[in-house]
Motif scaffolding. Structure first.
Motif, PDB file in Angstrom:
ATOM      1  N   MET A  49      66.728  40.064-104.162  1.00  0.00           N
ATOM      2  CA  MET A  49      68.049  39.647-103.708  1.00  0.00           C
ATOM      3  C   MET A  49      67.936  38.996-102.343  1.00  0.00           C
ATOM      4  SD  MET A  49      71.346  42.120-102.912  1.00  0.00           S
ATOM      5  CE  MET A  49      70.664  42.705-101.348  1.00  0.00           C
ATOM      6  N   ARG A  50      68.745  37.978-102.115  1.00  0.00           N
ATOM      7  CA  ARG A  50      68.813  37.320-100.810  1.00  0.00           C
ATOM      8  C   ARG A  50      70.283  37.103-100.445  1.00  0.00           C
ATOM      9  NH1 ARG A  50      64.716  34.226 -98.159  1.00  0.00           N
ATOM     10  NH2 ARG A  50      65.581  33.376 -96.241  1.00  0.00           N
ATOM     11  N   TRP A  51      70.692  37.660 -99.281  1.00  0.00           N
ATOM     12  CA  TRP A  51      72.072  37.588 -98.812  1.00  0.00           C
ATOM     13  C   TRP A  51      72.025  36.945 -97.424  1.00  0.00           C
ATOM     14  CZ3 TRP A  51      76.268  39.583-101.629  1.00  0.00           C
ATOM     15  CH2 TRP A  51      77.505  39.606-100.965  1.00  0.00           C
ATOM     16  N   ASP A  52      72.412  35.680 -97.357  1.00  0.00           N
ATOM     17  CA  ASP A  52      72.291  34.917 -96.108  1.00  0.00           C
ATOM     18  C   ASP A  52      73.664  34.664 -95.501  1.00  0.00           C
ATOM     19  OD1 ASP A  52      69.493  34.647 -96.179  1.00  0.00           O
ATOM     20  OD2 ASP A  52      69.633  32.919 -97.522  1.00  0.00           O
ATOM     21  N   TYR A  53      73.929  35.297 -94.357  1.00  0.00           N
ATOM     22  CA  TYR A  53      75.140  35.001 -93.599  1.00  0.00           C
ATOM     23  C   TYR A  53      74.902  33.729 -92.792  1.00  0.00           C
ATOM     24  CZ  TYR A  53      76.931  39.707 -94.535  1.00  0.00           C
ATOM     25  OH  TYR A  53      77.396  40.844 -95.139  1.00  0.00           O
ATOM     26  N   GLN A  54      75.848  32.789 -92.907  1.00  0.00           N
ATOM     27  CA  GLN A  54      75.741  31.532 -92.169  1.00  0.00           C
ATOM     28  C   GLN A  54      76.716  31.459 -91.013  1.00  0.00           C
ATOM     29  OE1 GLN A  54      76.249  28.725 -95.384  1.00  0.00           O
ATOM     30  NE2 GLN A  54      74.117  28.888 -96.026  1.00  0.00           N
ATOM     31  N   SER A  55      77.882  32.072 -91.163  1.00  0.00           N
ATOM     32  CA  SER A  55      78.863  32.106 -90.076  1.00  0.00           C
ATOM     33  C   SER A  55      79.637  33.421 -90.165  1.00  0.00           C
ATOM     34  CB  SER A  55      79.829  30.912 -90.180  1.00  0.00           C
ATOM     35  OG  SER A  55      80.668  31.052 -91.318  1.00  0.00           O
ATOM     36  N   PRO A  56      80.129  33.929 -89.033  1.00  0.00           N
ATOM     37  CA  PRO A  56      80.085  33.336 -87.692  1.00  0.00           C
ATOM     38  C   PRO A  56      78.719  33.468 -87.010  1.00  0.00           C
ATOM     39  CG  PRO A  56      81.143  35.467 -87.603  1.00  0.00           C
ATOM     40  CD  PRO A  56      80.903  35.190 -89.049  1.00  0.00           C
ATOM     41  N   GLU A  57      77.841  34.353 -87.526  1.00  0.00           N
ATOM     42  CA  GLU A  57      76.503  34.507 -86.981  1.00  0.00           C
ATOM     43  C   GLU A  57      75.502  34.538 -88.120  1.00  0.00           C
ATOM     44  OE1 GLU A  57      76.575  38.095 -84.756  1.00  0.00           O
ATOM     45  OE2 GLU A  57      77.850  37.306 -83.150  1.00  0.00           O
ATOM     46  N   GLN A  58      74.320  34.011 -87.858  1.00  0.00           N
ATOM     47  CA  GLN A  58      73.288  33.982 -88.889  1.00  0.00           C
ATOM     48  C   GLN A  58      72.589  35.333 -88.992  1.00  0.00           C
ATOM     49  OE1 GLN A  58      70.639  30.622 -88.080  1.00  0.00           O
ATOM     50  NE2 GLN A  58      71.590  29.548 -89.769  1.00  0.00           N
ATOM     51  N   GLN A  59      72.515  35.815 -90.230  1.00  0.00           N
ATOM     52  CA  GLN A  59      71.751  37.021 -90.522  1.00  0.00           C
ATOM     53  C   GLN A  59      71.247  36.927 -91.954  1.00  0.00           C
ATOM     54  OE1 GLN A  59      73.612  40.996 -91.263  1.00  0.00           O
ATOM     55  NE2 GLN A  59      72.498  41.639 -89.434  1.00  0.00           N
ATOM     56  N   HIS A  60      70.026  37.385 -92.173  1.00  0.00           N
ATOM     57  CA  HIS A  60      69.430  37.314 -93.498  1.00  0.00           C
ATOM     58  C   HIS A  60      69.069  38.721 -93.967  1.00  0.00           C
ATOM     59  CE1 HIS A  60      69.250  33.057 -92.675  1.00  0.00           C
ATOM     60  NE2 HIS A  60      68.453  33.266 -91.641  1.00  0.00           N
ATOM     61  N   ILE A  61      69.524  39.078 -95.169  1.00  0.00           N
ATOM     62  CA  ILE A  61      69.184  40.354 -95.793  1.00  0.00           C
ATOM     63  C   ILE A  61      68.445  40.032 -97.083  1.00  0.00           C
ATOM     64  CG2 ILE A  61      70.091  42.486 -96.763  1.00  0.00           C
ATOM     65  CD1 ILE A  61      72.571  42.074 -94.990  1.00  0.00           C
ATOM     66  N   LEU A  62      67.226  40.544 -97.199  1.00  0.00           N
ATOM     67  CA  LEU A  62      66.387  40.168 -98.335  1.00  0.00           C
ATOM     68  C   LEU A  62      65.708  41.394 -98.929  1.00  0.00           C
ATOM     69  CD1 LEU A  62      64.257  37.029 -98.698  1.00  0.00           C
ATOM     70  CD2 LEU A  62      63.156  39.224 -99.132  1.00  0.00           C
ATOM     71  N   VAL A  63      65.770  41.494-100.253  1.00  0.00           N
ATOM     72  CA  VAL A  63      65.049  42.529-100.990  1.00  0.00           C
ATOM     73  C   VAL A  63      63.994  41.809-101.828  1.00  0.00           C
ATOM     74  CG1 VAL A  63      65.193  44.379-102.684  1.00  0.00           C
ATOM     75  CG2 VAL A  63      67.073  44.029-101.062  1.00  0.00           C
ATOM     76  N   ASP A  64      62.724  42.141-101.578  1.00  0.00           N
ATOM     77  CA  ASP A  64      61.645  41.430-102.272  1.00  0.00           C
ATOM     78  C   ASP A  64      61.044  42.231-103.424  1.00  0.00           C
ATOM     79  OD1 ASP A  64      60.103  43.374-101.065  1.00  0.00           O
ATOM     80  OD2 ASP A  64      59.084  42.028 -99.666  1.00  0.00           O
ATOM     81  N   GLY A  65      61.734  43.307-103.822  1.00  0.00           N
ATOM     82  CA  GLY A  65      61.233  44.154-104.888  1.00  0.00           C
ATOM     83  C   GLY A  65      60.570  45.412-104.380  1.00  0.00           C
TER      84      GLY A  65
END
Length: 204
Positions: free
Chosen positions: A67-83
């Motif tokens: 899973m990849r959950w990428d916040y673009q606004s108002p601030e950038q944050q990336h949440i990633l599950v690689d298995g």
């Protein structure tokens, strides 16, 4: 030999007590899902400030376990599950935290969608009626999690909204747009590399 196999298959279908239990519609949706990509709008009411906190970004999922959950606004944050691991990258602070998925799987709000275990193994599925043109289901955790329940809104067999209840007054609402279901996604999209000079919390 083929005739024996066919005969055994037929007996398995018709003998009393061997008929497969009916699969819940939400479980059917998950079973058929391989990938899911969308833009999202996330809203949460800030109880003490009487305002709506609004975020936007993109979401990609590949079952099972990525899973990849990428916040673009108002601030950038990336949440990633690689298995194997869950990564959280705060771009502004240049900080990365990492934890084994096995330690926190129950606290991932989309674990019911992400992993292969049957939904009802970890949640009770309760029909929540129809509203705003969507069919809703409520998931109530059987064990301890940081959220009380999750609601999923579905239309035409596709997940449209997810509401996460930490309490009756603390609800995070996510609406998906530009949805693509079961379209190819490169596994490389779920690989995370720690940026240079980033502070790393946790063990890789």
């Amino acid at each position: 030999m083929k005739k024996i196999v066919y005969a055994l298959s037929f007996v398995g279908l018709v003998l009393p007590g061997l008929v497969a239990a009916e699969v819940h519609p939400l479980q059917q949706l998950v079973n058929q899902l391989k990938t899911f990509s969308a833009d999202f709008v996330q809203e949460r009411e800030e109880e003490y400030f009487f305002r709506i906190e609004r975020s936007t970004g993109t979401f990609d999922l590949m079952r099972p376990g990525m899973m990849r959950w990428d916040y673009q606004s108002p601030e950038q944050q990336h949440i990633l599950v690689d298995g194997i691991r869950l990564w959280v990258h705060d771009v502004e602070l240049n900080q990365v935290s990492v934890r084994p998925v096995a330690e926190i799987q129950n606290d991932i709000p989309l674990a019911w969608l992400l992993f292969e275990e049957p939904i009802e193994q970890a949640y009770r599925i309760v029909s929540a009626g129809n509203r705003a043109g969507l069919t809703w289901y409520n998931l109530r955790p059987r064990g301890n999690t940081f959220f009380q329940s999750i609601e999923i809104g579905i239309k035409d067999g596709v997940m449209q909204q997810v509401w996460m209840y930490q309490s009756a007054d603390n609800v995070t609402k996510v609406r998906f747009e530009n949805i693509q279901v079961n379209q190819p996604i490169s596994p490389q999209a779920f690989r995370f590399s720690v940026p240079n000079n980033a502070d790393l919390f946790g063990e890789m």
